[in-house]
Scaffold this motif. Structure first.
Motif, PDB file in Angstrom:
ATOM      1  N   ALA A 256      15.818  -6.042  94.714  1.00  0.00           N
ATOM      2  CA  ALA A 256      17.216  -6.260  94.327  1.00  0.00           C
ATOM      3  C   ALA A 256      17.301  -6.904  92.943  1.00  0.00           C
ATOM      4  CB  ALA A 256      17.914  -7.136  95.362  1.00  0.00           C
ATOM      5  N   LEU A 257      16.432  -7.859  92.661  1.00  0.00           N
ATOM      6  CA  LEU A 257      16.438  -8.514  91.352  1.00  0.00           C
ATOM      7  C   LEU A 257      15.993  -7.558  90.247  1.00  0.00           C
ATOM      8  CD1 LEU A 257      15.040 -11.989  92.440  1.00  0.00           C
ATOM      9  CD2 LEU A 257      17.339 -11.519  91.553  1.00  0.00           C
ATOM     10  N   ASP A 258      15.126  -6.605  90.575  1.00  0.00           N
ATOM     11  CA  ASP A 258      14.753  -5.581  89.597  1.00  0.00           C
ATOM     12  C   ASP A 258      15.968  -4.759  89.167  1.00  0.00           C
ATOM     13  OD1 ASP A 258      12.055  -6.153  89.289  1.00  0.00           O
ATOM     14  OD2 ASP A 258      11.432  -4.851  90.937  1.00  0.00           O
ATOM     15  N   GLU A 259      16.922  -4.608  90.073  1.00  0.00           N
ATOM     16  CA  GLU A 259      18.135  -3.862  89.728  1.00  0.00           C
ATOM     17  C   GLU A 259      19.049  -4.680  88.823  1.00  0.00           C
ATOM     18  OE1 GLU A 259      20.158  -1.890  92.857  1.00  0.00           O
ATOM     19  OE2 GLU A 259      18.392  -0.753  93.480  1.00  0.00           O
ATOM     20  N   ILE A 260      18.937  -5.992  88.862  1.00  0.00           N
ATOM     21  CA  ILE A 260      19.628  -6.830  87.889  1.00  0.00           C
ATOM     22  C   ILE A 260      19.041  -6.583  86.500  1.00  0.00           C
ATOM     23  CG2 ILE A 260      19.972  -9.210  87.115  1.00  0.00           C
ATOM     24  CD1 ILE A 260      21.807  -8.630  89.372  1.00  0.00           C
ATOM     25  N   VAL A 261      17.717  -6.526  86.433  1.00  0.00           N
ATOM     26  CA  VAL A 261      17.034  -6.281  85.160  1.00  0.00           C
ATOM     27  C   VAL A 261      17.395  -4.916  84.596  1.00  0.00           C
ATOM     28  CG1 VAL A 261      14.770  -5.946  84.082  1.00  0.00           C
ATOM     29  CG2 VAL A 261      15.118  -7.833  85.684  1.00  0.00           C
ATOM     30  N   SER A 262      17.439  -3.907  85.452  1.00  0.00           N
ATOM     31  CA  SER A 262      17.726  -2.548  84.988  1.00  0.00           C
ATOM     32  C   SER A 262      19.194  -2.342  84.646  1.00  0.00           C
ATOM     33  CB  SER A 262      17.314  -1.531  86.057  1.00  0.00           C
ATOM     34  OG  SER A 262      18.167  -1.617  87.193  1.00  0.00           O
ATOM     35  N   GLY A 263      20.052  -3.260  85.089  1.00  0.00           N
ATOM     36  CA  GLY A 263      21.482  -3.116  84.831  1.00  0.00           C
ATOM     37  C   GLY A 263      22.232  -2.383  85.917  1.00  0.00           C
ATOM     38  N   LYS A 264      21.534  -1.953  86.967  1.00  0.00           N
ATOM     39  CA  LYS A 264      22.208  -1.257  88.063  1.00  0.00           C
ATOM     40  C   LYS A 264      23.089  -2.207  88.860  1.00  0.00           C
ATOM     41  CE  LYS A 264      18.583   2.243  88.677  1.00  0.00           C
ATOM     42  NZ  LYS A 264      17.568   2.784  89.629  1.00  0.00           N
ATOM     43  N   LEU A 265      22.698  -3.474  88.911  1.00  0.00           N
ATOM     44  CA  LEU A 265      23.490  -4.502  89.591  1.00  0.00           C
ATOM     45  C   LEU A 265      23.906  -5.569  88.594  1.00  0.00           C
ATOM     46  CD1 LEU A 265      21.674  -5.356  92.961  1.00  0.00           C
ATOM     47  CD2 LEU A 265      23.855  -4.184  92.670  1.00  0.00           C
ATOM     48  N   ARG A 266      25.124  -6.077  88.763  1.00  0.00           N
ATOM     49  CA  ARG A 266      25.591  -7.207  87.962  1.00  0.00           C
ATOM     50  C   ARG A 266      25.887  -8.418  88.824  1.00  0.00           C
ATOM     51  NH1 ARG A 266      23.991  -6.978  82.858  1.00  0.00           N
ATOM     52  NH2 ARG A 266      24.418  -4.960  81.922  1.00  0.00           N
ATOM     53  N   ARG A 267      26.041  -8.197  90.121  1.00  0.00           N
ATOM     54  CA  ARG A 267      26.334  -9.283  91.043  1.00  0.00           C
ATOM     55  C   ARG A 267      25.436  -9.148  92.274  1.00  0.00           C
ATOM     56  NH1 ARG A 267      28.370 -10.508  87.100  1.00  0.00           N
ATOM     57  NH2 ARG A 267      30.503 -11.219  86.644  1.00  0.00           N
ATOM     58  N   LEU A 268      24.806 -10.255  92.639  1.00  0.00           N
ATOM     59  CA  LEU A 268      23.898 -10.247  93.783  1.00  0.00           C
ATOM     60  C   LEU A 268      23.926 -11.603  94.455  1.00  0.00           C
ATOM     61  CD1 LEU A 268      21.522  -8.960  95.445  1.00  0.00           C
ATOM     62  CD2 LEU A 268      19.982  -9.911  93.693  1.00  0.00           C
ATOM     63  N   MET A 269      24.007 -11.610  95.798  1.00  0.00           N
ATOM     64  CA  MET A 269      23.868 -12.839  96.563  1.00  0.00           C
ATOM     65  C   MET A 269      22.729 -12.674  97.557  1.00  0.00           C
ATOM     66  SD  MET A 269      27.650 -14.507  97.147  1.00  0.00           S
ATOM     67  CE  MET A 269      28.438 -13.095  97.930  1.00  0.00           C
TER      68      MET A 269
END
Length: 218
Positions: A53-66
């Motif tokens: 999930a945090l990798d998707e923050i890096v890639s820009g696919k996610l901007r919000r994660l809990m």
């Protein structure tokens, strides 16, 4: 060249190839980064999910994660220590603000991230280094003008901006979570101090143990 020498050379070449592959993978995946930096603590299955999930923050696919996990699940080790180091390795010019319920815990995270960035293993992966004149535990800069700043709920964040906002357990535990006053004060600080410091388009990750339906995540 005799057979023993040839076998020895082949083994050395295999070891070099294995090491180079491990470094390459560690630059592209948080889970592999963790395996390389802390080889004696391989990620468990739930850590793999957190890393993905945090990798998707890096890639820009996610901007919000809990991320919600019970105490003792090592969620902070991955999300609040290893991930900021990995993030700054990938993006040495970006800035991070990390918040927690108390300044002491937030500063502890900052110290661990800083020490990881200064480690020999990290230097084999990324060119990101700490600025020579900014190495405090809770506030430091990279050699490319990126930065890391930690703070506790209620403390000032004025004058700082971030590309990535991280908060880890804004509420200390069940006792504070059961207090309406603490919950309201925490929420007010989050909206007025923390959120206003994030740049447009920034990413945000929240990590916590759920204690109450009206906690910051709720």
């Amino acid at each position: 060249m005799n057979d023993a020498r040839r076998i020895s050379n082949l083994r050395e070449e295999e070891e070099v190839a294995t090491e180079l592959l491990a470094r390459s993978e560690a630059r592209k995946s948080l889970a592999d980064f963790s395996r390389y930096i802390v080889p004696d603590e391989p990620p468990a299955q739930h850590h793999e999910l957190i890393c993905d999930a945090l990798d998707e923050i890096v890639s820009g696919k996610l901007r919000r994660l809990m991320i919600f996990c019970p105490p003792g699940s090592a969620k902070s080790s991955y999300a609040s220590v290893r991930f900021p180091a990995y993030f700054l390795g990938r993006f040495p010019k970006k800035s991070i603000i990390c918040a927690s319920y108390g300044e002491g815990l937030a500063t502890s995270f900052g110290r661990k991230v800083r020490n990881m960035v200064m480690s020999k293993e990290y230097g084999l992966l990324f060119n990101t280094k700490l600025s020579e004149d900014s190495r405090a535990k809770g506030e430091w800069e990279t050699n490319e003008a990126g930065s890391y700043f930690s703070c506790g709920v209620g403390s000032g964040v004025t004058g700082r901006r971030a590309d990535f906002g991280l908060w880890d357990d804004l509420v200390k535990g069940r006792k504070d979570a059961d207090s309406e006053t603490v919950r309201n004060d925490t929420w007010d600080w989050y909206l007025s101090d923390f959120m206003t410091r994030l740049k447009p388009g920034s990413a945000q990750v929240g990590i916590m143990t759920r204690w109450h339906e009206d906690d910051p995540a709720g």
